[in-house]
Design an enzyme around this catalytic site. Structure first.
Site, mmCIF file in Angstrom:
data_model
loop_
_atom_site.group_PDB
_atom_site.id
_atom_site.type_symbol
_atom_site.label_atom_id
_atom_site.label_comp_id
_atom_site.label_asym_id
_atom_site.label_seq_id
_atom_site.Cartn_x
_atom_site.Cartn_y
_atom_site.Cartn_z
ATOM 1 N N SER A 149 -9.604 -0.704 7.235
ATOM 2 C CA SER A 149 -9.056 -0.466 5.891
ATOM 3 C C SER A 149 -8.365 -1.653 5.245
ATOM 4 O O SER A 149 -8.049 -1.604 4.058
ATOM 5 C CB SER A 149 -8.090 0.724 5.929
ATOM 6 O OG SER A 149 -8.811 1.933 5.951
ATOM 7 N N SER A 203 -9.502 1.671 2.943
ATOM 8 C CA SER A 203 -8.649 2.417 2.063
ATOM 9 C C SER A 203 -7.595 1.568 1.323
ATOM 10 O O SER A 203 -6.965 2.064 0.399
ATOM 11 C CB SER A 203 -7.935 3.511 2.858
ATOM 12 O OG SER A 203 -7.111 2.945 3.859
ATOM 13 N N LYS A 214 0.854 -1.193 0.000
ATOM 14 C CA LYS A 214 0.000 0.000 0.000
ATOM 15 C C LYS A 214 0.887 1.239 0.000
ATOM 16 O O LYS A 214 1.924 1.248 0.683
ATOM 17 C CB LYS A 214 -0.896 -0.037 1.245
ATOM 18 C CG LYS A 214 -1.982 1.027 1.293
ATOM 19 C CD LYS A 214 -2.830 0.857 2.571
ATOM 20 C CE LYS A 214 -3.925 1.892 2.676
ATOM 21 N NZ LYS A 214 -4.758 1.689 3.888
#
Lengths: 508, 505
Positions: free
Chosen positions: B162, B138, B63
């Site tokens: 997330s 996210s 990420k």
């Protein structure tokens, strides 16, 4: 002035002498190339975390304990939030709700005055220490023409903030406190106390009011970067505030700067509303609990503080106030003194006599040489003449084995040679001649060389001209010492000359 | 065993999927991150768990808020576009140390703020099951990349769900470890006290090995810990059935009812939405859509069939979870994001009159709307004089939720909960309002508030989209959750989206 009462509180920031910064492993050093001691952590790069330097906690706690504070069994850090370009994270990791130490005190000589007056017997005033808390320093911003540059070498270095209650009344008291605190942290070895370089920084809060009416409207003064400026700035500010109030005016709550060129304080910024720093607990650092190991490492770091040491050295060794002040200026210097006296005692000297002789050497010859070589009192350990060697020189003089003049030569030699004074004396043949036969031979040689002086001395003695007799005898003593190559012990030579002159006078 | 990313046909497969889903912000299969993280040598945490070697040669997605040396680290934000990290996160370095290779940076909601990945400043990431739908967020890029088989696993971060929510939306396994079990060093902070680096993986077993390799105390993160000696083992099941467990079931309808009970009875300002309107909307947002409810019931049956004992449990303080979560998260975010001022790195205006102007310009143009909203909220709740009403109150709720979980977990081994009230949602008319998206964090954010491990895993497909559940366990009880989920997966193999090919063994 008695109509008014003044209240001064001091906030002193000291840079702790940790090898690395408070929350990363960067070198904590000053004077290096700008931005050479930085890493992602102290530059506030994305994703980094602070890691608490345990040595900063220990040093901070040592200071807190030395100032008689209670150590908090559990402390943590908060984030103090405000934007400033020299602060990489735009928040400062500091302590707000749980300072390292709280509720301490120190005694200063009442009415201020120099540290010399802190010796035994002087009245003292107690200053309450509100708290000591640990935090990180910011970088330095430099404005150059139309650009602003930032050096982050200092960012993240360990600072201890020491906050007093508003217990000072005069600039002199505040100055005395700052000087004493400076010596204290140097004694503890946790800060170099250099105010010019900003290792020890002082901000003051000051207010005046009619006596008995409590605190007045508070003004903060910054830029007090010497203890003298602390006194001058505060005295100026008290006078300014009293004059304002006398005229029926009001003191405006503001921050003022000390202008050292004009000897006055000047408005820096007016506080319309207090800053909201939005403190909240630093989630990246777990609370710190002082365990037994930590406590004992703190206790081990405590030393006898300057104020106490001056008192003890004064009474234990019978030194004068001036000698005490010089001898106790730095811990290393006082340690040197005590080591020298102890060694001289071991060599058979009386303690008080040894102390007096060592103190004379230290405040005279030793100081002179160190000043010449640019060494401070704290650097005394760097000399080849250790305390024990100075004691040996003092003992050699006391036992009559060398003269005072030889002693100075010996001291100079010991400064550059890594050798024991006794060995230097032996190697150079500097030991005084005390053998009666050799003394007599030298005296006879002098008499033979200067027959008229000898007969003149005998005649003067017989005739009762004491002055002339003494002058001529002294001349002969000098000649006799010269005949011995300067090594004959002067007292013995003098006695031998006088005996010969008296005998000759009697025979007249 | 050694693998390479460039297997037969893989290049074309990767390109074709990426054109449809857009999961990577940067791909570099050749890059193998150096293991140097600021010079420190570390012991990987896998030693006792016999997983050594399993990860060797495997590429993984990271990420874009987790540092990989020399790779971008934009956090999905324009402000950090072009910024390259000078160091690697501890978690990345530990994976690299056992031979795994960081292969690229995945898309995300800006600074982790969002539930769709549509809040990325750079691009959308589409759901591999239906490109008209979001991947969740996210960590949407990581979830989509794993779901499409582009990488066997990816790292994400879980602040309030997330990792688990996008895993759930895309039909992959999502592990949020115990707070402190994995070093946060190198994770760009959003809400420091809540978040952890987590794993999105194509199987439970893979999630286990990845977690085993990166967990453990790190001197660079003083909030990290080693698992206690009596923590459940991370040894793979190796085909054996999972030990039967007592699993508490949090009834979703009871939660929705509890939420409705927070109605104050006070009308808000006319036409402006009052507290009751908000509570009503929050309650509605927490109602499971029928397909999710169906999947939840099916999962319960499946777990029973595997010999687990299911009992109903209640978490009374849960209904306050979302407001407490957003209060704490935004408070911490307002401080954590203060460092992005354009001075030392990041984008900034070419010229400014003074430092304040520079900072204003950098932040004004660098941050997106959602980020600005949360910074403002966080600044608001931390004001002096108001902390008791907001921040400290939220912390008390947090304590209540932790105590609730402790009480419940004293009687059961794990708590079974929905992950999110809906399956992957669409965009525009078919989407969820920003408020509803936040309210729907209810089931995920409580594990972050309590600091407990939570494992989301797919249980089936309803209406063409994956559905799943999560198990919340005791601190450092990841091994137990993984055992239960691995047993479930053995009986109910994970469904893959159309066009999926298995490259990773």
């Amino acid at each position: 002035m008695m109509k008014y009462q003044s209240f001064i509180g001091l906030e002193v920031h000291i840079h702790l002498l940790t090898k690395s910064k408070a929350f990363c492993s960067c070198r904590a050093a000053f004077g290096d190339e700008p931005n050479s001691n930085v890493c992602p952590v102290c530059m506030g790069y994305p994703g980094v975390l602070p890691a608490l330097n345990g040595e900063a906690m220990r040093m901070g706690a040592v200071v807190a304990r030395a100032l008689n504070c209670t150590l908090s069994p559990k402390t943590w850090f908060e984030r103090k939030q405000y934007f400033y370009p020299d602060m990489p994270k735009n928040y400062q990791i500091s302590q707000f709700a749980s300072p390292l130490g709280v509720d301490g005190w120190v005694d200063i000589p009442a009415g201020g005055g120099g540290p010399a007056s802190s010796a035994a017997g002087t009245a003292t005033k107690r200053i309450r220490i509100k708290e000591c808390h640990l935090e990180e320093d910011a970088g330095k911003m430099i404005h150059a023409g139309n650009v602003s540059l930032v050096d982050y070498n200092r960012a993240g270095t360990s600072l201890l903030e020491i906050v007093t209650e508003p217990d000072f009344e005069t600039g002199a008291e505040a100055e005395c406190y700052v000087q004493q605190l400076r010596r204290t942290v140097r004694y503890l070895g946790v800060c170099d106390g250099n105010m010019e370089e900003g290792s020890l920084r002082c901000d003051a809060n000051v207010s005046v009011n009619l006596r008995g009416q409590g605190l007045g409207s508070k003004v903060e003064i910054k830029n007090l970067n010497s203890s003298r400026f602390v006194r001058l700035g505060l005295d100026y500010e008290i006078e300014r505030q009293v004059a304002l109030v006398e005229k029926g005016g009001m003191v405006r709550q503001e921050t003022r700067l000390w202008n050292e060129n004009r000897d006055q304080t000047e408005t820096m910024r007016v506080k319309e509303s207090s800053n909201d720093y939005r403190f909240f607990p630093e989630p990246d650092l777990p609370p710190f609990s002082a365990d037994a190991g930590f406590i004992s490492s703190v206790e081990a770091g405590l030393v006898e503080l300057p104020f106490d040491r001056e008192r003890r050295v004064g009474s234990e060794f019978g030194l004068s106030r001036e000698q005490v002040t010089i001898v106790c200026e730095e811990r290393a210097f006082a340690d040197y003194f005590e080591a020298a006296v102890a060694e001289a005692e071991r060599l058979g000297m009386d303690k008080k006599v040894a102390a007096e002789r060592v103190a004379i050497w230290m405040t005279g010859e030793l100081k002179r040489v160190m000043n010449r070589d640019g060494l401070g009192a704290a650097d005394v350990g760097a000399l080849k003449v250790t305390g024990a060697r100075l004691a040996a020189i003092v003992a050699l003089v006391a036992s009559g084995r060398i003269s005072g003049k030889i002693a100075r030569q010996l001291f100079d030699a010991a400064l550059v040679e890594e050798a024991e004074p006794a060995d230097i004396v032996a190697a150079r043949g500097w030991e005084l001649v005390v053998d009666p036969a050799r003394i007599a031979a030298a005296v006879e040689e002098a008499i033979a060389a200067e027959p008229s002086a000898f007969s003149g001395a005998a005649a003067a003695t017989a005739g009762g001209d004491v002055g002339k007799a003494r002058t001529l005898s002294a001349f002969l003593v000098g000649k006799a010492i010269g005949a011995s190559g300067g090594k004959a012990e002067p007292g013995l030579v003098k006695a031998a000359v006088e005996a010969r002159v008296t005998a000759a006078a009697t025979a007249l | 065993m050694s693998r390479t990313v460039l297997q037969d046909g893989f290049s074309a497969y990767l390109d074709a999927w990426e054109a449809r889903i857009g999961s990577f912000l940067e791909k570099d299969a050749e890059t193998i991150a150096g293991s140097a993280v600021l010079g420190a040598d570390r012991e990987p945490g896998y030693a006792s768990d016999s997983t050594k070697g399993v990860l060797r040669g495997l590429p993984f997605g990271v990420k874009d808020n987790i540092a990989v040396k020399d790779m971008r680290l934009s956090c999905g934000s324009r402000l950090l576009d072009g910024f390259r990290s000078p160091y690697s996160a501890t978690a990345v370095a530990r994976l690299a140390a056992v031979g795994a290779m960081p292969a690229g940076k995945t898309n995300m909601d800006e600074f982790g703020m969002g539930s769709s990945t549509d809040n990325s400043a750079f691009m959308r990431t589409n759901n591999p099951w239906d490109v008209e739908r979001v991947a969740g967020g996210s960590s949407g890029g990581s979830a989509a990349a794993v779901a499409a088989g582009l990488v066997p696993f990816a790292l994400g971060s879980d602040t309030g769900g997330s990792v688990r929510q996008p895993a759930n939306f895309c039909g992959v396994v999502g592990l949020k470890p115990t707070y402190g079990a994995v070093s946060r060093f190198g994770l760009v902070a959003y809400a420091s006290s809540l978040e952890t680096i987590g794993v999105l993986a194509d199987s439970v077993a893979r999630a286990r090995t990845v977690f085993a390799a990166m967990r453990g105390a790190d001197p660079l993160d003083q909030t990290s810990f080693d698992a206690p000696a009596d923590a459940p083992s991370l040894l793979p099941l190796g085909g054996k059935p999972a030990e039967p467990r007592a699993i508490g079931v949090l009834s979703p309808s009871a939660v929705a009812k509890a939420l409705a009970s927070t109605l104050s009875g006070q009308a808000g300002p006319a036409g402006n939405g009052g507290p009751d309107e908000a509570a009503r909307e929050a309650s509605a947002a927490a109602m499971l859509e029928p397909e999710v409810a169906l999947g939840f019931e099916a999962a319960k049956e499946g777990l029973r069939a595997l010999g687990h004992r299911l009992v109903d449990v209640e978490l009374p303080s849960l209904k306050y979870g979302v407001p407490a979560y957003y209060t704490i998260a935004t408070a911490e975010a307002s401080a954590n994001l203060a460092r992005f001022d354009g001075i030392r790195y990041g984008n900034r205006p070419a010229y400014a009159e003074n430092p304040d102007g520079l900072i204003d310009g950098a932040r004004g143009s660098g941050f997106g709307d959602e980020v600005k909203l949360r910074i403002l909220l966080g600044t608001f709740v931390l004001r002096s004089g108001f902390q008791d009403r907001y921040y400290l109150r939220a912390q008390r709720i947090r304590t209540g939720i932790r105590l609730d979980f402790n009480r419940v977990l004293a009687g059961v081994d794990a708590v079974l909960m929905p992950v999110f009230p809906t399956r992957a949602f669409g965009r525009g008319e078919r989407g969820l309002s920003p408020f509803a998206q936040k309210a729907a964090d209810l089931f995920t954010c409580c594990a972050n508030l309590a600091g407990l491990p939570a494992l989301a895993f797919p249980t089936g497909v309803e209406g063409g989209l994956p559905v799943g559940v999560q198990l919340v366990g005791k601190a450092f009880g990841e091994g137990l959750l993984l055992d239960v989920a691995e047993g479930y997966e053995a009986a109910h193999p994970i469904a893959r989206p159309a066009g999926y090919r298995a490259f990773w063994g």
